[in-house]
Design a protein around this motif. Sequence first.
Motif, mmCIF file in Angstrom:
data_model
loop_
_atom_site.group_PDB
_atom_site.id
_atom_site.type_symbol
_atom_site.label_atom_id
_atom_site.label_comp_id
_atom_site.label_asym_id
_atom_site.label_seq_id
_atom_site.Cartn_x
_atom_site.Cartn_y
_atom_site.Cartn_z
ATOM 1 N N ILE A 111 0.871 -1.178 0.000
ATOM 2 C CA ILE A 111 0.000 0.000 0.000
ATOM 3 C C ILE A 111 0.907 1.227 0.000
ATOM 4 N N TYR A 112 0.685 2.120 -0.964
ATOM 5 C CA TYR A 112 1.443 3.367 -1.062
ATOM 6 C C TYR A 112 0.569 4.547 -0.676
ATOM 7 N N GLY A 159 3.467 0.818 10.308
ATOM 8 C CA GLY A 159 4.485 0.056 9.599
ATOM 9 C C GLY A 159 4.837 0.585 8.221
ATOM 10 N N PHE A 160 4.309 1.738 7.856
ATOM 11 C CA PHE A 160 4.696 2.340 6.580
ATOM 12 C C PHE A 160 6.121 2.871 6.707
ATOM 13 N N GLU A 161 6.871 2.768 5.616
ATOM 14 C CA GLU A 161 8.238 3.278 5.577
ATOM 15 C C GLU A 161 8.369 4.288 4.446
ATOM 16 N N ILE A 162 9.204 5.298 4.659
ATOM 17 C CA ILE A 162 9.430 6.320 3.643
ATOM 18 C C ILE A 162 10.272 5.733 2.518
ATOM 19 N N ARG A 215 6.595 9.987 0.204
ATOM 20 C CA ARG A 215 5.942 8.782 -0.314
ATOM 21 C C ARG A 215 6.319 7.634 0.609
ATOM 22 N N MET A 216 5.290 6.909 1.040
ATOM 23 C CA MET A 216 5.497 5.812 2.001
ATOM 24 C C MET A 216 4.880 4.520 1.452
ATOM 25 N N VAL A 217 5.387 3.399 1.945
ATOM 26 C CA VAL A 217 4.842 2.107 1.548
ATOM 27 C C VAL A 217 4.710 1.217 2.781
ATOM 28 N N MET A 218 3.676 0.404 2.751
ATOM 29 C CA MET A 218 3.487 -0.655 3.749
ATOM 30 C C MET A 218 3.468 -1.961 2.968
ATOM 31 N N LYS A 219 4.352 -2.872 3.333
ATOM 32 C CA LYS A 219 4.376 -4.183 2.697
ATOM 33 C C LYS A 219 3.514 -5.124 3.536
ATOM 34 N N ILE A 220 2.643 -5.839 2.850
ATOM 35 C CA ILE A 220 1.679 -6.710 3.532
ATOM 36 C C ILE A 220 2.286 -8.106 3.676
#
Length: 161
Positions: A117-118, A136-139, A156-161
Amino acid sequence: MNIIIRKMDYEDTSQVQNIAKTTWNATYEGIIPLEVQNKFLKSAYNDEMMKRRLERSIVYVAEVENKVVGFANYSTVREGGIVELAAIYLYPEFQGKGIGTALLQQAIEELDGIKEIYINVEKKNMIGLTFYKAKGFEIVKEFDDEFEGHILKTVRMVMKI
């Protein structure tokens, strides 16, 4: 507090529009000029755009005591399991009560094939940044974004599922 998360119905439009305006005005005061906020809200949350959101993306609403108090807007799952989170907005008085987390969890549970998820967040939006980091999102990058004639410092951040 009993929280119900469900897919948005067209009848929820005026409540969602009000949440977007209230939340934007509270969150971006002193960050984005009010006239820029209002221009964006008018174009992104007018009735026609809300209809398009319902047809082309996934919108969940959060209800507390039969009142819509927040919403989350996700893209459909794209190639590679990528989903864009356009927004999670809650009335300020309902923030910090687990509702944003429930809106995020609903998508993770329901969207088939989701892997990442971005989200794009304004760098000075400490409420949003704190929430996403806690989940748990990371830049992944930072950039300047021209927005209705105003430059945003975007993370911009992402969370890996």
